[in-house]
Design a protein around this motif. Structure first.
Motif, PDB file in Angstrom:
ATOM      1  N   GLY A 126       0.815  -1.204   0.000  1.00 18.37           N
ATOM      2  CA  GLY A 126       0.000   0.000   0.000  1.00 18.37           C
ATOM      3  C   GLY A 126       0.854   1.260   0.000  1.00 18.37           C
ATOM      4  O   GLY A 126       2.041   1.251  -0.290  1.00 18.37           O
ATOM      5  N   SER A 127       0.212   2.369   0.357  1.00 23.96           N
ATOM      6  CA  SER A 127       0.875   3.675   0.343  1.00 23.96           C
ATOM      7  C   SER A 127       1.476   3.933   1.718  1.00 23.96           C
ATOM      8  O   SER A 127       0.767   4.157   2.701  1.00 23.96           O
ATOM      9  CB  SER A 127      -0.140   4.769   0.000  1.00 23.96           C
ATOM     10  N   THR A 128       2.804   3.889   1.767  1.00 25.99           N
ATOM     11  CA  THR A 128       3.500   4.114   3.036  1.00 25.99           C
ATOM     12  C   THR A 128       4.180   5.482   3.006  1.00 25.99           C
ATOM     13  O   THR A 128       4.392   6.081   1.950  1.00 25.99           O
ATOM     14  CB  THR A 128       4.553   3.017   3.278  1.00 25.99           C
ATOM     15  N   SER A 129       4.562   5.949   4.204  1.00 27.14           N
ATOM     16  CA  SER A 129       5.170   7.276   4.316  1.00 27.14           C
ATOM     17  C   SER A 129       6.581   7.299   3.764  1.00 27.14           C
ATOM     18  O   SER A 129       7.084   8.328   3.339  1.00 27.14           O
ATOM     19  CB  SER A 129       5.182   7.722   5.788  1.00 27.14           C
ATOM     20  N   GLY A 130       7.266   6.139   3.776  1.00 26.08           N
ATOM     21  CA  GLY A 130       8.639   6.075   3.310  1.00 26.08           C
ATOM     22  C   GLY A 130       9.651   6.561   4.325  1.00 26.08           C
ATOM     23  O   GLY A 130      10.853   6.626   4.025  1.00 26.08           O
ATOM     24  N   ASN A 131       9.186   6.936   5.536  1.00 23.39           N
ATOM     25  CA  ASN A 131      10.132   7.380   6.582  1.00 23.39           C
ATOM     26  C   ASN A 131      10.934   6.197   7.097  1.00 23.39           C
ATOM     27  O   ASN A 131      10.466   5.057   7.136  1.00 23.39           O
ATOM     28  CB  ASN A 131       9.380   8.034   7.730  1.00 23.39           C
ATOM     29  N   LYS A 132      12.178   6.457   7.482  1.00 30.05           N
ATOM     30  CA  LYS A 132      13.072   5.423   7.992  1.00 30.05           C
ATOM     31  C   LYS A 132      12.964   5.361   9.510  1.00 30.05           C
ATOM     32  O   LYS A 132      13.208   6.345  10.200  1.00 30.05           O
ATOM     33  CB  LYS A 132      14.523   5.727   7.589  1.00 30.05           C
ATOM     34  N   TYR A 133      12.585   4.181  10.010  1.00 28.74           N
ATOM     35  CA  TYR A 133      12.492   3.980  11.453  1.00 28.74           C
ATOM     36  C   TYR A 133      13.215   2.703  11.830  1.00 28.74           C
ATOM     37  O   TYR A 133      13.262   1.743  11.046  1.00 28.74           O
ATOM     38  CB  TYR A 133      11.027   3.883  11.906  1.00 28.74           C
ATOM     39  N   THR A 134      13.766   2.677  13.050  1.00 28.86           N
ATOM     40  CA  THR A 134      14.422   1.478  13.574  1.00 28.86           C
ATOM     41  C   THR A 134      13.804   1.138  14.918  1.00 28.86           C
ATOM     42  O   THR A 134      12.949   1.863  15.427  1.00 28.86           O
ATOM     43  CB  THR A 134      15.934   1.718  13.743  1.00 28.86           C
ATOM     44  N   VAL A 135      14.305   0.004  15.450  1.00 27.48           N
ATOM     45  CA  VAL A 135      13.786  -0.442  16.755  1.00 27.48           C
ATOM     46  C   VAL A 135      14.057   0.596  17.831  1.00 27.48           C
ATOM     47  O   VAL A 135      13.306   0.740  18.801  1.00 27.48           O
ATOM     48  CB  VAL A 135      14.401  -1.800  17.130  1.00 27.48           C
ATOM     49  N   LYS A 136      15.158   1.348  17.663  1.00 27.23           N
ATOM     50  CA  LYS A 136      15.499   2.345  18.680  1.00 27.23           C
ATOM     51  C   LYS A 136      14.415   3.429  18.796  1.00 27.23           C
ATOM     52  O   LYS A 136      14.271   4.044  19.849  1.00 27.23           O
ATOM     53  CB  LYS A 136      16.828   2.992  18.333  1.00 27.23           C
ATOM     54  N   ASP A 137      13.682   3.668  17.728  1.00 27.45           N
ATOM     55  CA  ASP A 137      12.651   4.706  17.775  1.00 27.45           C
ATOM     56  C   ASP A 137      11.490   4.349  18.705  1.00 27.45           C
ATOM     57  O   ASP A 137      10.713   5.225  19.097  1.00 27.45           O
ATOM     58  CB  ASP A 137      12.108   4.964  16.368  1.00 27.45           C
ATOM     59  N   LEU A 138      11.365   3.056  19.059  1.00 29.45           N
ATOM     60  CA  LEU A 138      10.286   2.664  19.978  1.00 29.45           C
ATOM     61  C   LEU A 138      10.612   2.972  21.432  1.00 29.45           C
ATOM     62  O   LEU A 138       9.725   2.974  22.289  1.00 29.45           O
ATOM     63  CB  LEU A 138       9.977   1.161  19.829  1.00 29.45           C
ATOM     64  N   GLN A 139      11.917   3.161  21.733  1.00 27.89           N
ATOM     65  CA  GLN A 139      12.333   3.529  23.101  1.00 27.89           C
ATOM     66  C   GLN A 139      11.810   2.521  24.126  1.00 27.89           C
ATOM     67  O   GLN A 139      11.120   2.850  25.074  1.00 27.89           O
ATOM     68  CB  GLN A 139      11.828   4.929  23.456  1.00 27.89           C
ATOM     69  N   ASP A 140      12.163   1.243  23.862  1.00 26.10           N
ATOM     70  CA  ASP A 140      11.808   0.141  24.779  1.00 26.10           C
ATOM     71  C   ASP A 140      10.298  -0.090  24.884  1.00 26.10           C
ATOM     72  O   ASP A 140       9.824  -0.709  25.833  1.00 26.10           O
ATOM     73  CB  ASP A 140      12.374   0.380  26.178  1.00 26.10           C
ATOM     74  N   GLU A 141       9.534   0.412  23.959  1.00 25.86           N
ATOM     75  CA  GLU A 141       8.095   0.167  23.954  1.00 25.86           C
ATOM     76  C   GLU A 141       7.782  -0.834  22.837  1.00 25.86           C
ATOM     77  O   GLU A 141       8.477  -0.898  21.833  1.00 25.86           O
ATOM     78  CB  GLU A 141       7.331   1.467  23.716  1.00 25.86           C
ATOM     79  N   ASN A 142       6.748  -1.621  23.036  1.00 23.76           N
ATOM     80  CA  ASN A 142       6.344  -2.599  22.031  1.00 23.76           C
ATOM     81  C   ASN A 142       5.407  -1.999  20.985  1.00 23.76           C
ATOM     82  O   ASN A 142       5.271  -2.535  19.883  1.00 23.76           O
ATOM     83  CB  ASN A 142       5.658  -3.795  22.695  1.00 23.76           C
ATOM     84  N   TYR A 143       4.765  -0.852  21.351  1.00 30.46           N
ATOM     85  CA  TYR A 143       3.769  -0.254  20.463  1.00 30.46           C
ATOM     86  C   TYR A 143       3.861   1.255  20.657  1.00 30.46           C
ATOM     87  O   TYR A 143       3.804   1.761  21.776  1.00 30.46           O
ATOM     88  CB  TYR A 143       2.373  -0.765  20.839  1.00 30.46           C
ATOM     89  N   ARG A 144       4.045   1.958  19.539  1.00 31.93           N
ATOM     90  CA  ARG A 144       4.208   3.404  19.682  1.00 31.93           C
ATOM     91  C   ARG A 144       3.799   4.114  18.410  1.00 31.93           C
ATOM     92  O   ARG A 144       4.000   3.604  17.309  1.00 31.93           O
ATOM     93  CB  ARG A 144       5.665   3.747  19.999  1.00 31.93           C
ATOM     94  N   ILE A 145       3.225   5.314  18.590  1.00 33.48           N
ATOM     95  CA  ILE A 145       2.905   6.190  17.477  1.00 33.48           C
ATOM     96  C   ILE A 145       4.130   7.059  17.246  1.00 33.48           C
ATOM     97  O   ILE A 145       4.532   7.842  18.112  1.00 33.48           O
ATOM     98  CB  ILE A 145       1.674   7.046  17.813  1.00 33.48           C
ATOM     99  N   LEU A 146       4.727   6.932  16.052  1.00 37.50           N
ATOM    100  CA  LEU A 146       6.023   7.562  15.807  1.00 37.50           C
ATOM    101  C   LEU A 146       5.887   8.990  15.300  1.00 37.50           C
ATOM    102  O   LEU A 146       6.503   9.898  15.838  1.00 37.50           O
ATOM    103  CB  LEU A 146       6.813   6.726  14.805  1.00 37.50           C
ATOM    104  N   GLY A 147       5.141   9.234  14.259  1.00 35.12           N
ATOM    105  CA  GLY A 147       5.076  10.572  13.712  1.00 35.12           C
ATOM    106  C   GLY A 147       4.086  10.647  12.581  1.00 35.12           C
ATOM    107  O   GLY A 147       3.300   9.737  12.347  1.00 35.12           O
TER     108      GLY A 147
END
Length: 585
Positions: A126-147
Motif C-alpha cells: 500500500g501507500s507508506t510514508s517512506g520514513n526510515k524507522y528502527t527499533v530504537k525509535d520505539l524507546q523500549d516500547e512494544n507499540y508506539r505512534i512515531l510521527g
C-alpha cells in the motif's frame, strides 16, 4: 440627626451598600463559577475525546495482532538476505494471505511495512510514508505512534515490535501507516465553540494531528510540553492577539498522546456570560426601581412630617390659629387631624387655665389676707398698746426693769404683727421681731440658752414674709418642750448663704414628731404645683396651722424651691429648714 438624614443613611447602609457589595461579589463569583464550569466541561470533553482515541488505537492494535504472530512474517524476517526466491515467495504469500484481510477490515490503513532491526525495508504494501524507522525509535516500547508525514495526504505512522516466538527476541518492526480521516471524523464529532481547535501531540512534542494541516509535524514549545506531561490533564488560560483562550489538555497513559483543545474564552462562556449579564441588568433595574419608589415615598413622608413639625414650632411660638391639611385619608392625614384637634383643645384649655389662674390668684390673695387678718385681729391693738404703755410706766416708776423690758418687747411684737403695711419683708426685719419674742421667753425660762449664728451675708438682702419665724419658734416651745413637760433650755437659729438661696435652720432639743407626720409634711412641702397645694391646703391646716401656713405663704410668694423642710425630728430634738430667696436688686 433628622429623620431624613437617618432614612438616607439607613437606605444607603441597608440597601444600596449591601446590594453593591453583593452584586460585585455575585458578579465575580458567578464569573468564576461560569469559567470553572466551562473549563471542567472542556476538560471532560477532551478526556472523552482521548478515550475515543484510546479505543481507536486499541482496536488498531488488536487488528494488527495476527500480523504480529503470523508464521509467514516470522519466516520472512528469518530469511537470508541473498535468498531472493524465498523472500519473494514469502512476500507474495503475505500479500495474498495476511494483508488483504487487514486492509479490507480497516480502510483507514494506508500501508504496511515490515522493517528489520537495522532499518532495512523487508517488504511494504500500500501507500507508506517512506520514513526510515528502527527499533530504537520505539524507546523500549512494544507499540508506539512515531510521527506524521505532511507530504500530500497526511499519514500517521504507528510501529510495533515483531518478536520471535521461540527466542522472544526482537526481529524487526511492523510499521502501520494510517490515514487521518478516521481521526478527523472522531475529532470533528467533538465541537468546542465555533472556532475551537483540537490537536494531538505525541510525547516528543510533535503535532501528529491538527485541524490546521500546516502545523502537522511541527513541535510545540518545551515549556508547554513539560506542563502537559507533568499535570497529565487540566487547563490553563492563555492570551494572544485574539484575546483570552482556554487551553485544555489530556495525556493518555495508554498511547502517551496529548490531546489539546484551544477555545476562545468568550465562545466557551459566551451564552452563560450573556445570561449572567441579562440577570445582572435585571437585578440592577429592579433594585434601582425599588430604591426609587422607596426614596420617593420616604421623602414624601418626610416632607409631610417636616410640614407638621414647622406648624408645631409655630404653635410653640404661640400661634394657635395654625392648621394642618387634613385632605389625606392615610395615617398622615389622621395625624394632621389630631394635630388640629390638639391645637383647638390647647386654645380652649389655655383660655380656661387663664381664667382659672385669675380666680386662683384672687383666692390666694384673699386667703393670705384672711390668714394674716385672722392673726392680726386676734388682739385689739389700741387696747393692748395702751395697757402695755401703762405697765411699762409703772414698771419704770417702781424700778422693775424686767417688766419694763418684757412690756416693751411685747409691744414691738404686736406693732410688727399688726401695723405692718407690707406683706413681704427682709430677713433682717423678721430677725428683729423674733429677738423680741425670744427676749420675753428668756424672762419666762431662765435656763434657756439661745444661739444665733449667721454668716457674713447681710440679711437685709434676703427676702422673707412677715411672721414666718415666730410660728416655728412657738412650735418649738409648745410642741417640743411644753407638750412633753420639759423646760425649754436650748434654741438655735443658724443662717448661711448658698449660690441661689439663703438657708435658715431652727434647732431645739425637745421631743420630735412621729415619723409618719414628718413624712406627710415633707411630702406636702415637696409639691411644686400651686393647684395641688390648694387641693390639700385645708387638710394640712387641720393638722397644724403653723408649719404649713408658713410654707404655703413662702411658696405662693416666691415659688419653687423656697419654703420649709423638716431636716430632722427625733427624741433628741428637731431641725426645721427655711429656704429663702436672695434679693438681687
Amino acid at each position: 440627626m433628622s429623620i431624613k438624614t437617618k432614612l438616607t443613611i439607613l437606605i444607603v447602609l441597608t440597601v444600596f451598600v449591601p446590594f453593591i457589595l453583593f452584586g460585585v461579589i455575585w458578579y465575580e463569583q458567578s464569573t468564576k463559577v461560569i469559567e470553572k464550569n466551562a473549563t471542567q466541561s472542556s476538560v471532560q470533553i477532551v478526556g472523552q475525546l482521548n478515550h475515543h482515541l484510546e479505543y481507536y488505537f486499541n482496536d488498531l492494535e488488536r487488528n494488527t495482532l495476527p500480523i504480529f504472530t503470523h508464521p509467514l512474517i516470522q519466516q520472512l524476517l528469518k530469511a537470508e538476505t541473498d535468498d531472493l526466491y524465498n523472500r519473494f515467495y514469502l512476500r507474495r504469500q503475505i500479500k495474498k494471505e495476511v494483508i488483504p484481510s487487514l486492509l479490507f477490515s480497516r480502510p483507514d490503513i494506508a500501508g504496511i511495512a515490515i522493517v528489520s532491526n537495522d532499518g532495512l525495508n523487508v517488504t511494504s504494501y500500500g501507500s507508506t510514508s517512506g520514513n526510515k524507522y528502527t527499533v530504537k525509535d520505539l524507546q523500549d516500547e512494544n507499540y508506539r505512534i512515531l510521527g506524521v508525514s505532511n507530504s500530500g495526504e497526511p499519514i500517521l505512522t504507528i510501529a510495533r515490535k515483531l518478536i520471535d516466538k521461540t527466542s522472544y527476541q526482537s526481529t524487526g518492526l511492523l510499521l502501520i501507516d494510517i490515514k487521518l480521516n478516521q481521526l478527523s471524523k472522531i475529532i470533528n464529532d467533538t465541537q468546542l465553540g465555533k472556532t475551537g481547535m483540537i490537536s494531538i501531540v505525541n510525547s516528543d512534542g510533535v503535532i501528529i494531528y491538527h485541524q490546521d494541516k500546516t502545523k502537522l509535524g511541527k513541535k510545540i514549545s518545551n515549556a508547554d510540553l513539560k506542563q502537559y506531561l507533568l499535570d497529565a490533564d487540566g487547563s490553563v488560560i492563555k492570551t494572544d492577539a485574539k484575546g483570552e483562550k482556554i487551553v485544555t489538555f489530556n495525556l493518555s497513559p495508554l498511547t502517551n498522546l496529548i490531546t489539546i483543545a484551544e477555545v476562545p474564552k468568550k465562545e466557551l462562556m459566551g451564552e452563560l456570560l450573556h445570561l449572567r449579564n441579562i440577570a445582572s441588568i435585571a437585578i440592577i433595574f429592579i433594585t434601582i426601581f425599588s430604591l426609587l419608589i422607596i426614596v420617593v415615598f420616604s421623602f414624601k413622608l418626610i416632607k409631610s412630617l417636616t410640614s407638621l413639625q414647622s406648624k408645631m414650632k409655630e404653635v410653640e411660638m404661640g400661634n394657635l390659629q395654625i392648621r394642618a391639611d387634613e385632605g389625606k385619608k392615610d395615617e398622615i392625614g389622621r395625624l394632621n387631624s389630631s394635630f388640629n384637634t390638639m391645637v383647638m383643645e390647647m386654645e380652649r384649655l389655655i383660655e380656661d387655665v387663664h381664667k382659672s389662674e385669675l380666680k386662683e390668684k384672687e383666692i390666694l390673695l384673699k386667703q393670705r389676707e384672711a390668714v394674716l387678718q385672722s392673726m392680726q385681729f386676734q388682739v385689739n391693738p389700741h387696747f393692748l398698746y395702751n395697757t402695755l404703755e401703762i405697765i411699762n410706766s409703772h414698771a419704770i416708776v417702781e424700778g422693775n426693769m424686767t417688766i419694763s423690758r418684757m412690756s416693751t418687747a411685747l409691744a414691738d411684737i404686736f406693732r410688727y404683727a399688726v401695723e405692718g403695711h407690707h406683706y413681704q419683708v427682709t430677713l433682717y426685719q423678721e430677725m428683729e421681731n423674733i429677738k423680741s419674742f425670744i427676749e420675753i421667753q428668756k424672762e419666762r425660762y431662765h435656763y434657756l440658752k439661745v444661739e444665733i449664728v449667721l454668716d457674713d451675708t447681710p440679711i437685709s438682702k434676703v427676702n422673707a414674709i412677715r411672721l414666718i419665724l415666730q410660728p416655728i419658734v412657738e412650735n418649738a416651745f409648745k410642741h417640743g418642750y411644753e407638750a412633753h413637760k420639759i423646760k425649754p433650755d436650748y434654741l438655735k437659729i443658724a443662717g448661711q448663704q448658698y449660690e441661689t438661696y439663703y438657708l435658715l435652720e431652727i434647732t431645739d432639743k425637745g421631743k420630735g414628731m412621729a415619723f409618719e407626720s414628718i413624712s406627710n409634711f415633707n411630702h406636702a412641702f415637696e409639691l411644686r404645683d400651686l393647684e395641688q397645694m390648694n387641693t390639700i391646703n385645708y387638710e394640712m391646716l387641720s393638722k397644724g396651722i403653723g408649719l404649713w401656713n408658713v410654707h404655703f405663704r413662702i411658696r405662693s410668694s416666691f415659688g419653687y424651691p423656697y419654703g420649709i423642710y423638716i431636716k430632722e425630728s427625733t427624741q433628741s430634738g428637731t431641725i426645721i429648714q427655711i429656704k429663702l430667696p436672695l434679693n438681687t436688686n
